[in-house]
Scaffold this motif. Structure first.
Motif, mmCIF file in Angstrom:
data_model
loop_
_atom_site.group_PDB
_atom_site.id
_atom_site.type_symbol
_atom_site.label_atom_id
_atom_site.label_comp_id
_atom_site.label_asym_id
_atom_site.label_seq_id
_atom_site.Cartn_x
_atom_site.Cartn_y
_atom_site.Cartn_z
ATOM 1 N N CYS A 1 -10.777 8.112 -0.314
ATOM 2 C CA CYS A 1 -11.753 6.830 -0.404
ATOM 3 C C CYS A 1 -10.832 5.603 0.463
ATOM 4 N N GLU A 2 -9.729 5.335 0.869
ATOM 5 C CA GLU A 2 -9.522 4.835 2.456
ATOM 6 C C GLU A 2 -10.275 5.022 3.352
ATOM 7 N N CYS A 3 -10.892 5.994 3.502
ATOM 8 C CA CYS A 3 -11.191 6.356 4.720
ATOM 9 C C CYS A 3 -12.489 6.448 4.792
ATOM 10 N N LEU A 4 -13.046 6.063 3.348
ATOM 11 C CA LEU A 4 -14.020 5.723 3.050
ATOM 12 C C LEU A 4 -14.714 4.420 3.575
ATOM 13 N N THR A 5 -13.428 3.837 2.931
ATOM 14 C CA THR A 5 -13.708 2.063 2.746
ATOM 15 C C THR A 5 -13.750 1.591 3.923
ATOM 16 N N ALA A 6 -13.128 2.227 4.928
ATOM 17 C CA ALA A 6 -13.075 2.253 6.083
ATOM 18 C C ALA A 6 -14.170 1.752 7.286
ATOM 19 N N LEU A 7 -14.886 3.691 6.755
ATOM 20 C CA LEU A 7 -15.466 3.126 7.846
ATOM 21 C C LEU A 7 -17.289 2.205 6.402
ATOM 22 N N THR A 8 -16.874 2.015 5.538
ATOM 23 C CA THR A 8 -17.624 0.532 5.616
ATOM 24 C C THR A 8 -17.603 -0.355 6.000
ATOM 25 N N CYS A 9 -16.360 -1.113 6.252
ATOM 26 C CA CYS A 9 -15.888 -2.291 6.510
ATOM 27 C C CYS A 9 -16.319 -2.227 8.217
ATOM 28 N N SER A 44 -9.618 -2.080 -1.018
ATOM 29 C CA SER A 44 -9.417 -3.027 -0.969
ATOM 30 C C SER A 44 -8.565 -3.053 0.051
ATOM 31 N N PHE A 45 -7.569 -2.062 0.781
ATOM 32 C CA PHE A 45 -6.725 -2.450 1.756
ATOM 33 C C PHE A 45 -7.736 -2.075 3.386
ATOM 34 N N GLY A 46 -8.565 -0.455 2.182
ATOM 35 C CA GLY A 46 -9.248 -0.598 3.307
ATOM 36 C C GLY A 46 -10.301 -0.625 4.343
ATOM 37 N N LEU A 47 -10.232 -2.108 2.938
ATOM 38 C CA LEU A 47 -11.610 -2.933 3.011
ATOM 39 C C LEU A 47 -11.631 -3.736 4.595
ATOM 40 N N GLY A 48 -10.557 -4.647 4.407
ATOM 41 C CA GLY A 48 -10.272 -5.347 5.584
ATOM 42 C C GLY A 48 -9.037 -5.226 6.670
ATOM 43 N N PRO A 49 -8.045 -5.971 5.422
ATOM 44 C CA PRO A 49 -6.254 -5.505 6.537
ATOM 45 C C PRO A 49 -5.635 -3.871 7.101
ATOM 46 N N LEU A 89 -8.464 -9.203 -3.175
ATOM 47 C CA LEU A 89 -8.959 -7.893 -4.037
ATOM 48 C C LEU A 89 -6.641 -7.498 -4.265
ATOM 49 N N MET A 90 -6.320 -7.114 -3.247
ATOM 50 C CA MET A 90 -4.738 -6.677 -3.458
ATOM 51 C C MET A 90 -4.443 -7.391 -4.360
ATOM 52 N N SER A 91 -4.556 -8.800 -4.744
ATOM 53 C CA SER A 91 -3.085 -9.607 -4.894
ATOM 54 C C SER A 91 -3.797 -9.712 -6.441
ATOM 55 N N VAL A 92 -5.613 -9.570 -6.822
ATOM 56 C CA VAL A 92 -5.251 -9.135 -7.818
ATOM 57 C C VAL A 92 -4.920 -7.621 -8.594
ATOM 58 N N CYS A 93 -5.526 -6.701 -8.085
ATOM 59 C CA CYS A 93 -4.815 -5.261 -8.708
ATOM 60 C C CYS A 93 -3.211 -5.479 -8.696
ATOM 61 N N CYS A 94 -2.918 -6.316 -7.813
ATOM 62 C CA CYS A 94 -0.852 -6.287 -8.267
ATOM 63 C C CYS A 94 -0.956 -6.749 -9.511
ATOM 64 N N ILE A 95 -1.338 -7.993 -9.367
ATOM 65 C CA ILE A 95 -1.004 -7.888 -11.752
ATOM 66 C C ILE A 95 -1.643 -7.096 -12.080
ATOM 67 N N LEU A 96 -3.412 -6.608 -12.049
ATOM 68 C CA LEU A 96 -3.107 -5.585 -13.080
ATOM 69 C C LEU A 96 -2.353 -4.542 -12.895
ATOM 70 N N VAL A 130 1.189 -1.033 0.493
ATOM 71 C CA VAL A 130 0.070 0.044 0.304
ATOM 72 C C VAL A 130 0.882 1.613 -0.156
ATOM 73 N N ASN A 131 2.176 1.087 0.612
ATOM 74 C CA ASN A 131 2.799 2.526 0.597
ATOM 75 C C ASN A 131 3.614 2.651 -1.083
ATOM 76 N N ALA A 132 3.952 1.067 -1.280
ATOM 77 C CA ALA A 132 4.507 1.716 -2.568
ATOM 78 C C ALA A 132 2.768 2.119 -3.699
ATOM 79 N N MET A 133 1.648 2.035 -3.492
ATOM 80 C CA MET A 133 0.734 2.458 -4.426
ATOM 81 C C MET A 133 1.031 3.924 -4.292
#
Length: 526
Positions: free
Chosen positions: A352-360, A414-419, A379-386, A321-324
């Motif tokens: 967006c990350e804040c909104l996802t954390a709230l959704t989580c 995806s990061f904010g959704l769970g990890p 989902l993060m694994s899929v995003c890394c490939i794409l 996520v820091n690399a992103m």
């Protein structure tokens, strides 16, 4: 005088039943007036969460992002100060070293904070430690605010170190306090406050650093000094809320204080179940004191729990996520966003990350911890490939830069959704009262060391692999997802003792367990 915690069900059931009693007909009368557990915290618990997190993870996130905006101004200040002292310009390598020290010493402070946070949480209590922790923030704000006036960049270094200590203590103690004051059914939602306020702090730091607010050259000392504001807010509000009931009952033996705290936090009807849960845990921990980290590492009965928190906390920093965020400026430039508008796009990414954390936070009690954190890593694994593919094909078609932007947002979401949030919840839930402070010290140390490691090594990874570096993060994310699905049980709506027992029984240990673990197994089986 003690508090009565009899519910309306008990009061009604103590009455004499009619001779022609029909359970199906009479049961609704027994439960009439008893409130069902809500899926969301009540107003008092929400206020407790705000008071706890505003001076904790909010400050941590704020101090992570606020240092980025005045980079050029602080470097100019270092250069001018060097010139005044030594009548010569500082070398480029010397300037880079001093600036890197100002930024990275925050990580060293975090490691120190974790080390002292677990000890303070036992001696001063969870709430007492959080309140005391604000001293570091206020001193840091004072030093950084006066650095330009005093002509001393050393004050910036000390101030950032104190900010790191504040963040380390907060990340260690805050999840413990939130997990211990929350009802079992709301423990996940309350625990998500840590992640939500961390992301809100990051976005707030980005917003405050905009040129329209405090992003100008003459304002940078005030910008860095604003870290004292959330500290004062916590000092104002948190004293109105009680100490952790579990800490009062188990660690201090203060039965009366525990009852008062439970009634204040859960209400009269909801306090009885929580008190029974705490009593059951205390009965199984008689004779056991707060454990040290090395004792926890040597205890084979909690081996898989320790492995789990080490893996999850390392992955929280090493998942990419820091690399992103590092690639956002390049990706936004390639998509045609003007350079002067990129800071606003970056703020949008953080929002967006804040909104996802709230959704989580809203979903964690419905879907459970395991689904969210495993799904997030998949989902993060899929995003890394794409993202690797879209970066490699940037010049093939004008559509690929826009696909890269979409991958950035998808990865952050995806990061904010769970990890991003569930990791701290699991660290709280996988251990009982005597082991929890040591567990947070281990988890926090791994987290901060991983943070330092990725900051040190990532530039070399980028130089060596360029955009293919995300294949490394793909391996990390996919490996962690497989481990979660295979090894971690669901912890939703379970007491700490039930989780401990399920972890042990799921691994079918054949070795003789220590006395504490045996006591836990016996009690939960009765």
């Amino acid at each position: 005088m003690g508090y009565s915690v009899r519910t309306k069900v008990e009061q009604n059931s103590s009455r004499e039943m009619p001779k022609d009693y029909d359970a199906d007909e009479y049961e609704p009368l027994l439960t009439k007036g008893v409130k069902k557990h809500s899926k969301f915290p009540n107003k008092l618990l929400l206020l407790a969460m705000f008071s706890t997190c505003i001076g904790g993870t909010f400050q941590c996130g704020y101090n992570i992002s606020v240092i980025n905006a005045p980079t050029k101004y602080v470097q100019d200040f270092i250069n001018s100060t060097w010139m005044q002292r030594y009548q010569s310009n500082i070398s480029e390598n010397g300037l880079t070293l001093l600036w890197s020290t100002i930024v990275s010493i925050f990580t060293l402070g975090g490691l120190v904070g974790v080390s002292i946070g677990s000890t303070l949480s036992v001696k001063l209590g969870r709430r007492g430690t959080l309140l005391t922790n604000n001293c570091f923030s206020v001193m840091a704000a004072l030093l950084m605010g006066l650095s330009a006036f005093a002509g001393s960049f050393e004050l910036l270094i000390i101030g950032r170190l104190l900010c790191g200590i504040n963040a380390g203590v907060a990340l260690c103690v805050e999840p413990m306090y939130l997990g211990e004051i929350a009802p079992t059914a709301l423990r996940g939602a309350m625990g998500m406050g840590t992640s939500i306020f961390l992301t809100v702090g990051i976005v707030s730091g980005q917003v405050m650093g905009l040129e329209e607010i405090l992003g100008r050259e003459e304002y940078w000392p005030f910008l860095l000094a604003t870290t004292c504001i959330p500290a004062f807010l916590q000092l104002l509000f948190l004293p109105w809320f009680p100490e952790s009931p579990r800490y009062l009952f188990i660690d201090r033996g203060n039965d009366e204080g525990c009852r008062k705290a439970l009634v204040q936090l859960h209400g009269l009807a909801g306090s009885e179940g929580a008190l029974k849960d705490i009593q059951a845990e205390k009965n199984n921990l008689v004779g056991f004191k707060a454990r040290k980290p090395w004792e926890l590492l040597a205890d084979r009965s909690v081996r898989w729990q320790v492995i789990t928190i080490i893996l999850l906390n390392a992955a929280q920093q090493l998942n990419g996520v820091n690399a992103m965020y590092f690639y956002t400026q390049y990706v936004f430039q390639q998509s045609g966003i003007p350079t002067d508008k990129i800071p606003y796009a970056t703020v949008g990414t953080g929002a967006c990350e804040c909104l996802t954390a709230l959704t989580c936070g809203l979903l964690v009690e419905c879907l459970g911890r395991k689904v969210l954190i495993a799904g997030g890593y998949i989902l993060m694994s899929v995003c890394c490939i794409l993202f690797t593919l879209t970066l490699a094909l940037q010049h093939v078609s004008p559509v690929f830069p826009y696909l890269s932007v979409a991958c950035v947002f998808a990865f952050v979401l995806s990061f904010g959704l769970g990890p991003g949030g569930v990791t701290n919840i699991l660290t709280t839930e996988l251990f009982t009262q005597t082991s929890r402070p040591a567990a947070f010290m281990i988890a926090g140390s791994v987290n901060w060391l991983s943070f330092f490691f990725i900051g040190l090594v990532f530039p070399f990874i980028v130089i060596g692999l360029q955009h293919y570096c995300f294949l490394v993060f793909f391996v990390v994310c996919s490996t962690v997802a497989i481990y979660i699905l295979a090894a971690i049980p669901e912890t939703k709506n379970k007491s700490f003792l039930e989780i401990q027992n399920e972890f042990q029984s799921s691994k079918k240990k054949t070795d003789v367990l220590p006395d504490e673990a045996e006591a836990l197994l016996v009690s939960t089986s009765l």
